[in-house]
Every structure is written in C-alpha cells, then in structure tokens.
Design a protein around this motif. Structure first.
Motif, PDB file in Angstrom:
ATOM      1  N   ARG A  98      -0.644  47.133  22.849  1.00 49.79           N
ATOM      2  CA  ARG A  98      -1.226  46.482  24.019  1.00 49.79           C
ATOM      3  C   ARG A  98      -1.644  45.032  23.705  1.00 49.79           C
ATOM      4  O   ARG A  98      -2.041  44.717  22.590  1.00 49.79           O
ATOM      5  CB  ARG A  98      -2.415  47.273  24.543  1.00 49.79           C
ATOM      6  N   ALA A  99      -1.549  44.197  24.730  1.00 44.41           N
ATOM      7  CA  ALA A  99      -1.988  42.803  24.645  1.00 44.41           C
ATOM      8  C   ALA A  99      -3.239  42.647  25.492  1.00 44.41           C
ATOM      9  O   ALA A  99      -3.232  42.968  26.679  1.00 44.41           O
ATOM     10  CB  ALA A  99      -0.894  41.869  25.138  1.00 44.41           C
ATOM     11  N   GLU A 100      -4.308  42.150  24.875  1.00 49.55           N
ATOM     12  CA  GLU A 100      -5.581  42.030  25.564  1.00 49.55           C
ATOM     13  C   GLU A 100      -6.002  40.564  25.680  1.00 49.55           C
ATOM     14  O   GLU A 100      -5.714  39.753  24.805  1.00 49.55           O
ATOM     15  CB  GLU A 100      -6.663  42.805  24.805  1.00 49.55           C
ATOM     16  N   GLU A 101      -6.691  40.267  26.781  1.00 48.44           N
ATOM     17  CA  GLU A 101      -7.235  38.925  26.999  1.00 48.44           C
ATOM     18  C   GLU A 101      -8.685  39.041  27.446  1.00 48.44           C
ATOM     19  O   GLU A 101      -9.002  39.853  28.326  1.00 48.44           O
ATOM     20  CB  GLU A 101      -6.413  38.180  28.050  1.00 48.44           C
ATOM     21  N   PHE A 102      -9.540  38.219  26.858  1.00 42.26           N
ATOM     22  CA  PHE A 102     -10.945  38.165  27.257  1.00 42.26           C
ATOM     23  C   PHE A 102     -11.195  36.810  27.896  1.00 42.26           C
ATOM     24  O   PHE A 102     -11.076  35.763  27.245  1.00 42.26           O
ATOM     25  CB  PHE A 102     -11.855  38.355  26.036  1.00 42.26           C
ATOM     26  N   ILE A 103     -11.514  36.822  29.188  1.00 40.27           N
ATOM     27  CA  ILE A 103     -11.709  35.582  29.942  1.00 40.27           C
ATOM     28  C   ILE A 103     -12.796  35.805  30.984  1.00 40.27           C
ATOM     29  O   ILE A 103     -12.846  36.867  31.622  1.00 40.27           O
ATOM     30  CB  ILE A 103     -10.379  35.124  30.603  1.00 40.27           C
ATOM     31  N   ASP A 104     -13.667  34.826  31.146  1.00 40.35           N
ATOM     32  CA  ASP A 104     -14.753  34.901  32.132  1.00 40.35           C
ATOM     33  C   ASP A 104     -15.569  36.179  31.974  1.00 40.35           C
ATOM     34  O   ASP A 104     -15.916  36.862  32.950  1.00 40.35           O
ATOM     35  CB  ASP A 104     -14.193  34.802  33.554  1.00 40.35           C
ATOM     36  N   ASN A 105     -15.855  36.525  30.722  1.00 42.84           N
ATOM     37  CA  ASN A 105     -16.699  37.684  30.374  1.00 42.84           C
ATOM     38  C   ASN A 105     -16.097  39.030  30.765  1.00 42.84           C
ATOM     39  O   ASN A 105     -16.813  40.028  30.896  1.00 42.84           O
ATOM     40  CB  ASN A 105     -18.095  37.544  31.003  1.00 42.84           C
ATOM     41  N   LYS A 106     -14.780  39.073  30.953  1.00 42.18           N
ATOM     42  CA  LYS A 106     -14.092  40.325  31.254  1.00 42.18           C
ATOM     43  C   LYS A 106     -12.889  40.473  30.319  1.00 42.18           C
ATOM     44  O   LYS A 106     -12.212  39.501  29.996  1.00 42.18           O
ATOM     45  CB  LYS A 106     -13.591  40.361  32.702  1.00 42.18           C
ATOM     46  N   ARG A 107     -12.623  41.716  29.903  1.00 44.06           N
ATOM     47  CA  ARG A 107     -11.473  41.997  29.061  1.00 44.06           C
ATOM     48  C   ARG A 107     -10.397  42.679  29.896  1.00 44.06           C
ATOM     49  O   ARG A 107     -10.666  43.643  30.620  1.00 44.06           O
ATOM     50  CB  ARG A 107     -11.883  42.881  27.881  1.00 44.06           C
ATOM     51  N   TYR A 108      -9.167  42.172  29.798  1.00 44.73           N
ATOM     52  CA  TYR A 108      -8.039  42.669  30.582  1.00 44.73           C
ATOM     53  C   TYR A 108      -6.920  43.158  29.670  1.00 44.73           C
ATOM     54  O   TYR A 108      -6.696  42.602  28.591  1.00 44.73           O
ATOM     55  CB  TYR A 108      -7.493  41.565  31.492  1.00 44.73           C
ATOM     56  N   LEU A 109      -6.216  44.158  30.126  1.00 43.86           N
ATOM     57  CA  LEU A 109      -5.035  44.643  29.435  1.00 43.86           C
ATOM     58  C   LEU A 109      -3.824  44.015  30.131  1.00 43.86           C
ATOM     59  O   LEU A 109      -3.411  44.450  31.204  1.00 43.86           O
ATOM     60  CB  LEU A 109      -4.983  46.170  29.503  1.00 43.86           C
ATOM     61  N   ARG A 110      -3.247  42.979  29.510  1.00 47.47           N
ATOM     62  CA  ARG A 110      -2.223  42.179  30.172  1.00 47.47           C
ATOM     63  C   ARG A 110      -0.820  42.771  30.061  1.00 47.47           C
ATOM     64  O   ARG A 110      -0.049  42.735  31.026  1.00 47.47           O
ATOM     65  CB  ARG A 110      -2.222  40.761  29.593  1.00 47.47           C
ATOM     66  N   LEU A 111      -0.475  43.291  28.873  1.00 48.79           N
ATOM     67  CA  LEU A 111       0.865  43.821  28.650  1.00 48.79           C
ATOM     68  C   LEU A 111       0.802  45.060  27.768  1.00 48.79           C
ATOM     69  O   LEU A 111      -0.159  45.230  27.001  1.00 48.79           O
ATOM     70  CB  LEU A 111       1.761  42.787  27.954  1.00 48.79           C
ATOM     71  N   VAL A 112       1.826  45.894  27.873  1.00 48.92           N
ATOM     72  CA  VAL A 112       1.984  47.016  26.949  1.00 48.92           C
ATOM     73  C   VAL A 112       3.349  46.880  26.272  1.00 48.92           C
ATOM     74  O   VAL A 112       4.272  46.258  26.812  1.00 48.92           O
ATOM     75  CB  VAL A 112       1.863  48.373  27.661  1.00 48.92           C
ATOM     76  N   PHE A 113       3.479  47.479  25.099  1.00 47.24           N
ATOM     77  CA  PHE A 113       4.702  47.365  24.312  1.00 47.24           C
ATOM     78  C   PHE A 113       5.187  48.758  23.889  1.00 47.24           C
ATOM     79  O   PHE A 113       4.364  49.622  23.562  1.00 47.24           O
ATOM     80  CB  PHE A 113       4.440  46.515  23.062  1.00 47.24           C
TER      81      PHE A 113
END
Length: 211
Positions: A98-113
C-alpha cells in the motif's frame, strides 16, 4: 548445516512490475501542477475562479515510529501576483502492498500493489472521513496532458455520488515514474428544478512539468 543467504538493498527494494513506480519516492524529485479552481457561493450568488500552480518537492526521508521509511515533501504555491511560497508539508511512504499519504492531518491510502482493473480499497481506512471505496478504472493507459506524453497511467475513481441536488466526484490519475498527474474534484449543491450549481467547488490539478 546452516546456510546463510544474503541480499543487498537493491534486491529488497520495491520492484517496478508490482506497480510501485506509479508512486515513486525519490529525494530532490519535483512535480509542478497547473490548478484551475471554481468556487460557487449562494450567499451572494457569486462564482469565483482561481488559477495557480503547485509544486511538490521531495526534500528528505526519515524513519517513523513504526520503523517505516517515510519521504517528506514540501508543497509550494504560485499565483499571478505571488512567486513560489511555502504552503504545507506532506509525507508519503510505501508499506507492503500500500501507498500512504499524510496531508492536512489526515492519512490516506492512495494506491495498492499490484494494481488490477477494478481492484478496490477504502481510501479512508486510516482516517475518520468515512468509507470511500476507490476503484481502478483504467490501467497502464497512455495519456497526453498538455505537451506531456505519458506512456502508462492509472485512473482511479475515489468517490462518486450524484443525485438531483448534489454531486460529489473525486478522481485521481497516476503515471509511472511521476506519481500523481491529475486530481479532479467536484463537490457542489444544485437547484433541484434547474440543475444549476448553487454552492460548492470544483477544481482540476494537472501535471505541468516534472524532474
């Protein structure tokens, strides 16, 4: 008899055939985006358009408390009246599949592999924003954005809910060896009789250049 196998760092690194190169993490890489945003205000019946640029630069990497390698990005903004100025810090990492991004105090799961057509996942798995079932709509498709000819892209429908009074549509596109190249959002209320937008916003963020 005990046999010891050794491997170097490159052998442990994520391999391109898994699709990790759709979410590249490399210090000193830089991506510039053109952004076109429209805000609808029903308080004074105004429609305001904003045109600007964003620039994401990977500046550093570190190990977080989970022991994962994390990359720090700095986002800058440029308008018609102001040169590049610092806007925010974003962090990204790849953990297992999984690819994760932390932005504006929230963590998102952007992509899966690895990616497959119609593969789905909850992009808000690690935050409190509710379930958004992301789905891959196009996979490994060539795409031209302005003067940029991209060999292979993935199109993701992050969220879509449309009815007579409301439209919420969130889409992202990623390109190999670049990462995010298009982000498109439409979040508006509509007049139920005419379909005219009364309030909300929409914007399109698309690749201008990268290095």
């Amino acid at each position: 008899m005990l046999t010891v196998f050794s491997c170097n760092k490159s052998e442990n690194a994520p391999q391109p055939e898994m699709g990790f190169n759709y979410f590249p993490l490399r210090i000193n890489s830089e991506v510039v985006y053109n952004v076109d945003s429209t805000v609808y205000n029903n308080f004074n019946n105004s429609t305001t358009n904003y045109v600007f640029q964003l620039k994401d630069i990977v500046t550093d990497k570190f190990t977080d408390v989970q022991g994962d390698e994390v990359y720090r990005l700095e986002r800058y903004k440029k308008t018609n009246t102001e040169d590049w100025f610092f806007q925010k810090v974003i962090t990204r990492k790849i953990v297992n599949n999984r690819a994760e991004e932390f932005i504006d105090n929230k963590r998102y799961l952007r992509l899966v592999f690895p990616q497959t057509l119609q593969s789905t996942w909850n992009g808000n798995l690690y935050n409190d924003l509710g379930v958004w079932q992301h789905e891959i709509k196009d996979l490994n498709v060539p795409l031209t954005i302005g003067a940029n000819k991209l060999d292979s892209t993935i199109a993701i429908q992050q969220y879509k809910e449309v009815n007579l009074i409301r439209e919420d549509i969130y889409d992202e596109t990623y390109a190999k060896n670049i990462g995010l190249v298009i982000k498109e959002v439409k979040a508006v209320d509509k007049n139920i009789s005419t379909g005219v937008i009364t309030r909300g916003f929409k914007y399109r963020m698309e690749l201008a250049s990268w290095k």
